[in-house]
Design an enzyme around this catalytic site. Structure first.
Site, PDB file in Angstrom:
ATOM      1  N   LYS A 266      18.407   2.722  55.287  1.00  0.00           N
ATOM      2  CA  LYS A 266      17.335   3.483  54.627  1.00  0.00           C
ATOM      3  C   LYS A 266      16.502   2.534  53.761  1.00  0.00           C
ATOM      4  O   LYS A 266      17.029   1.878  52.873  1.00  0.00           O
ATOM      5  CB  LYS A 266      17.935   4.597  53.760  1.00  0.00           C
ATOM      6  N   ASP A 271      11.466   6.127  45.532  1.00  0.00           N
ATOM      7  CA  ASP A 271      11.615   7.559  45.810  1.00  0.00           C
ATOM      8  C   ASP A 271      11.303   8.374  44.556  1.00  0.00           C
ATOM      9  O   ASP A 271      12.149   8.554  43.688  1.00  0.00           O
ATOM     10  CB  ASP A 271      13.053   7.847  46.289  1.00  0.00           C
ATOM     11  N   LYS A 278      10.847  14.319  41.271  1.00  0.00           N
ATOM     12  CA  LYS A 278      12.060  14.171  40.465  1.00  0.00           C
ATOM     13  C   LYS A 278      11.712  14.234  38.982  1.00  0.00           C
ATOM     14  O   LYS A 278      10.583  13.909  38.601  1.00  0.00           O
ATOM     15  CB  LYS A 278      12.720  12.806  40.740  1.00  0.00           C
ATOM     16  N   ASP A 289      16.164   2.589  46.224  1.00  0.00           N
ATOM     17  CA  ASP A 289      16.436   3.516  47.328  1.00  0.00           C
ATOM     18  C   ASP A 289      16.303   2.835  48.698  1.00  0.00           C
ATOM     19  O   ASP A 289      16.343   3.497  49.728  1.00  0.00           O
ATOM     20  CB  ASP A 289      15.503   4.731  47.211  1.00  0.00           C
ATOM     21  N   ASP A 348      12.023  15.748  48.604  1.00  0.00           N
ATOM     22  CA  ASP A 348      12.919  14.744  48.025  1.00  0.00           C
ATOM     23  C   ASP A 348      14.104  14.430  48.954  1.00  0.00           C
ATOM     24  O   ASP A 348      14.835  13.481  48.724  1.00  0.00           O
ATOM     25  CB  ASP A 348      13.409  15.222  46.651  1.00  0.00           C
ATOM     26  N   GLU A 350      14.094  12.943  51.690  1.00  0.00           N
ATOM     27  CA  GLU A 350      13.230  12.161  52.590  1.00  0.00           C
ATOM     28  C   GLU A 350      14.000  11.135  53.405  1.00  0.00           C
ATOM     29  O   GLU A 350      13.583  10.768  54.492  1.00  0.00           O
ATOM     30  CB  GLU A 350      12.135  11.464  51.767  1.00  0.00           C
ATOM     31  N   ARG A 352      16.796  11.257  55.064  1.00  0.00           N
ATOM     32  CA  ARG A 352      17.249  11.765  56.366  1.00  0.00           C
ATOM     33  C   ARG A 352      16.095  11.884  57.353  1.00  0.00           C
ATOM     34  O   ARG A 352      16.279  11.772  58.553  1.00  0.00           O
ATOM     35  CB  ARG A 352      17.987  13.097  56.172  1.00  0.00           C
TER      36      ARG A 352
HETATM   37  N1  BES Z   1      17.495   8.789  47.041  1.00  0.00           N
HETATM   38  C1  BES Z   1      17.969  10.081  46.726  1.00  0.00           C
HETATM   39  C2  BES Z   1      19.483  10.152  46.529  1.00  0.00           C
HETATM   40  C3  BES Z   1      20.062   9.418  45.357  1.00  0.00           C
HETATM   41  C4  BES Z   1      20.335  10.088  44.183  1.00  0.00           C
HETATM   42  C5  BES Z   1      20.418   8.099  45.452  1.00  0.00           C
HETATM   43  C6  BES Z   1      20.919   9.422  43.119  1.00  0.00           C
HETATM   44  C7  BES Z   1      20.996   7.425  44.381  1.00  0.00           C
HETATM   45  C8  BES Z   1      21.250   8.090  43.219  1.00  0.00           C
HETATM   46  C9  BES Z   1      17.606  11.060  47.840  1.00  0.00           C
HETATM   47  O1  BES Z   1      16.432  10.792  48.526  1.00  0.00           O
HETATM   48  C10 BES Z   1      17.443  12.401  47.225  1.00  0.00           C
HETATM   49  O2  BES Z   1      16.541  12.552  46.451  1.00  0.00           O
HETATM   50  N2  BES Z   1      18.320  13.321  47.574  1.00  0.00           N
HETATM   51  C11 BES Z   1      18.266  14.638  47.045  1.00  0.00           C
HETATM   52  C12 BES Z   1      18.496  15.614  48.183  1.00  0.00           C
HETATM   53  C13 BES Z   1      18.272  17.029  47.817  1.00  0.00           C
HETATM   54  C14 BES Z   1      16.791  17.281  47.574  1.00  0.00           C
HETATM   55  C15 BES Z   1      18.767  17.896  48.934  1.00  0.00           C
HETATM   56  C16 BES Z   1      19.363  14.755  45.995  1.00  0.00           C
HETATM   57  O3  BES Z   1      20.434  14.215  46.179  1.00  0.00           O
HETATM   58  O4  BES Z   1      19.092  15.365  44.959  1.00  0.00           O
HETATM   59 ZN    ZN Z   2      15.809   8.865  48.518  1.00  0.00          ZN
HETATM   60 MN    MN Z   3      14.763  11.689  47.579  1.00  0.00          MN
END
Ligand code: BES
Ligand code: ZN
Ligand code: MN
Length: 497
Positions: A266, A271, A278, A289, A348, A350, A352
Site C-alpha cells: 500500500k 491519508d 480524519k 501510510d 477513508d 482507501e 483496500r
Molecule cells: N491508513 C488508515 C489505517 C491506519 C490507522 C493506519 C491507524 C495506521 C494507524 C486507513 O486508510 C484507514 O483510514 N482506515 C479506516 C477504515 C475505516 C474507515 C473503515 C480506519 O481504520 O479507521
Molecule cells: Zn490509509
Molecule cells: Mn484511510
C-alpha cells in the site's frame, strides 16, 4: 556503518570498547565472568556488586579496563536467563550496548562472540550485529544543527579467536548489512514527510534503488493507469493535485524456471481520509501510510543484493488521499481492474480500493504466492497493538511459513480469521462489494474486501497498521517508522523452496 569480523582474543581486540555477554543464572553468571576475573582481577567483582549488575536482558555495565585490555572500555551485556535465551535476547542486549556506547562517543564497538553460542555462530553473530545496527538508526536529516554535533558509531566488530569462525561471521555480516540497509531505507521512507515523499518521488526512490542494484522497474504514469483501468487507484487519487503512480519492481525477470512471488505494498503517501476526513489530531502520522510500499521496496533491494533464487515482483499503487472539489465521494461506485465494482461508503477506507486493483493485476504473473502489506486498519491496532502484524489469507501452509519467519526475526505475525460469516458485512445493495463493514471486526472485513479481488493464487494479507509506526522507542528502533516487513519477508524468501 561498517560491520567487520576480527580474529582476536578479548585482550587484543582493536576497538574503543569491547562487549562480553553475560547470562543471568547464578552459576552461568560466574562462569561467564571467570575469564574477565583472570584479566581484571577482583576489581570486577567489586564493580558488579557496587552497580548491582545481574545480567538481565539488555542490562549494561560499563567498566574502564585500565590497560588490562587493548580496548579502553569493557561492557558487560546481560542476556537474561538461559532458558529464555533466544536470538531476540542478543538483539536487545547488543542494541542496549550500542546505544550506551554511542552516547559515550565511542566510534568503534566490538562484541565477543560468546563461547556458549558456538553451535550457532552465524545466527548469533547475525542477531548481535542486527540489534546494534538497527538500534542506532536516527531520522535526523531535517535537524540542521544536531546532525553535525552528534557522535556516531562508525564500526561494529564481532571477534573470535578461531579463524574458521571469523570466516563464517564475515559471510553473515554481509547479509546483515544488506538487510539492515534495506530496513533503513524502509524507515527513511516512512519517516519522510508527505511533502518529500509523494507518488512521483516514491517512484524516483525505487528507480534509484533499481538502478543502483540492477533490477527491473516499470513506472506507470496517470495515462497508463487510466488505460489499464485501475479504477480504485484513480478514484482515491481524484482529490489530489499530485498524479498517481503504479510501480512494478522485478528481480530475476528473465529466469523463467524460478517460482514467482508477488509482493504488493500500500502506497498511500498521505491519508487525510479524503471527504470522510480524519480528525486533525494524529493526522500527521498518516505520512507513513505508504509503509507497505516501503517494505516492498526494501525487500526487493535486499532480495536482489542477496541474489535470492526467486522471481520476485513488487507492485505498488501510490497516491495521496485528499479531499477537494474533484475528490471521490461517499456513495461513488468504482470499477476496478478486472471489472469488479465497489461502493465507496467511506473515503477513508482507501487502502483496500487501491490494493484491489493491484491484487487483481497480480494474477497476470501466475504467481506461486502473493503477499500484500498495508497499514490498512485502525481496528488491527485495536486488536493487536504494536507487537504483532495482523495476518489473513487463503492458504494455511503459506501463513505457517510467514509465522515461522516472524518468530525468527521477531517481526511477529498473528492470524485473524476470514470466516465466511464476515462476508455479509461488506455486502452492497448496488455494487459487488462495499468498502466498509460496519463497527465490528474492521481488520477482518478489510481483509475480506481484499479477498474479493484476488486471483486464483495463494495469498496472505499483512495488516501492519500497528507495527509500521512505533509510538515509543523499541529495543532496537527509535520512535517512528520501524521498517517492519523487510526482515520478515527476506527471512521468508530465504527459506522459499
Ligand atoms: N491508513 C488508515 C489505517 C491506519 C490507522 C493506519 C491507524 C495506521 C494507524 C486507513 O486508510 C484507514 O483510514 N482506515 C479506516 C477504515 C475505516 C474507515 C473503515 C480506519 O481504520 O479507521
Ligand atoms: Zn490509509
Ligand atoms: Mn484511510
Amino acid at each position: 556503518m561498517r560491520l567487520t569480523a576480527q580474529k582476536s582474543t578479548l585482550r587484543q581486540v582493536k576497538a574503543d570498547a569491547v562487549t562480553v555477554f553475560i547470562r543471568e543464572d547464578k552459576k552461568l553468571f560466574q562462569q561467564d565472568i571467570a575469564y574477565l576475573r583472570k584479566i581484571l582481577g577482583k576489581r570486577i567483582d567489586t564493580i558488579i556488586s557496587l552497580e548491582n549488575f545481574k545480567g538481565k536482558v539488555a542490562e549494561v555495565l560499563s567498566i574502564l579496563t585500565e590497560k588490562k585490555l587493548t580496548a579502553p572500555r569493557l561492557y558487560l551485556a546481560g542476556l537474561g536467563e538461559e532458558k529464555k535465551l533466544s536470538h531476540e535476547s542478543y538483539r536487545r542486549a547488543s542494541a542496549a550496548v550500542a546505544r550506551q556506547a554511542q552516547a559515550s562517543r565511542i566510534k568503534h564497538l566490538a562484541f565477543n562472540l560468546p563461547a556458549f553460542g558456538q553451535t550457532e555462530t552465524g545466527k548469533i553473530s547475525h542477531a548481535i550485529a542486527e540489534g546494534a545496527y538497527l538500534s542506532l538508526y536516527k531520522f535526523d536529516k531535517y535537524q540542521t544543527k544536531k546532525k553535525d554535533e552528534q557522535s556516531r558509531i562508525t564500526e561494529i566488530t564481532i571477534f573470535d579467536p578461531a579463524e574458521s569462525t571469523v570466516k563464517d561471521v564475515k559471510k553473515e555480516l554481509n547479509d546483515v548489512r544488506i538487510i539492515c540497509e534495506a530496513t533503513t531505507l524502509a524507515r527513511d521512507l516512512a519517516n519522510a514527510p508527505a511533502c518529500e515523499i509523494y507518488p512521483e518521488t516514491l517512484a524516483d526512490t525505487a528507480k534509484k534503488s533499481a538502478e543502483q542494484y540492477g533490477y527491473n522497474i516499470t513506472i506507470w504514469d496517470k495515462k497508463k493507469i487510466e488505460r489499464e483501468e485501475f479504477g480504485g487507484l484513480l478514484a482515491v487519487n481524484a482529490g489530489s493535485t499530485k498524479p498517481p503512480r503504479f510501480i512494478i519492481l522485478e528481480h530475476n525477470s528473465n529466469k523463467k524456471d524460478l517460482d514467482t512471488i508477488v509482493l504488493v505494498g500500500k502506497g498511500v503517501t498521505f491519508d487525510s481520509g479524503g471527504i470522510s476526513i480524519k480528525p486533525s489530531s494524529g493526522m500527521a502520522e498518516m505520512k507513513m501510510d505508504m509503509s507497505g510500499a516501503a517494505a516492498v521496496i526494501g525487500t526487493m533491494e535486499a532480495a536482489v543484493r542477496l541474489k535470492l533464487p526467486v522471481h520476485l515482483v513488487g507492485l505498488i499503487p501510490a497516491t495521496e488521499n485528499l479531499p477537494s472539489g474533484s475528490a471521490m465521494k461517499p456513495g461513488d461506485i468504482i470499477k476496478h481492474y478486472g471489472g469488479k465494482t465497489s461502493e465507496v461508503d467511506n473515503t477513508d477506507a482507501e487502502g483496500r480500493l487501491i490494493l484491489a486493483d493491484a491484487l487483481a493485476y497480480a494474477a497476470t504473473y501466475k504467481p506461486k504466492a502473493v503477499i500484500d502489506l498495508a497499514t490498512l486498519t485502525g481496528a488491527c491496532v485495536v486488536a493487536l497493538g504494536m507487537h504483532a502484524t495482523g495476518m489473513m489469507g487463503n492458504d494455511e501452509e503459506l501463513m505457517a511459513k510467514l509465522k515461522t519467519a516472524g518468530d525468527k526475526t521477531f517481526e511477529r505475525v498473528w492470524q485473524l480469521p476470514l470466516f465466511d460469516e464476515y462476508e455479509k458485512q461488506i455486502k452492497s445493495d448496488i455494487a459487488d462489494v462495499k468498502n466498509v463493514g460496519g463497527k465490528w471486526a474492521g481488520a477482518i472485513t478489510a481483509g475480506f474486501f481484499l479477498k474479493k479481488f484476488i486471483g486464483d493464487y495463494k495469498w496472505v494479507h499483512l495488516d501492519i497498521a500497528g507495527t509500521a509506526m512505533l509510538e515509543e522507542q523499541h529495543p532496537y528502533a527509535p520512535k517512528g517508522g520501524s521498517g517492519v516487513g523487510v526482515r520478515l519477508l527476506v527471512e521468508f524468501l530465504k527459506n522459499w523452496k
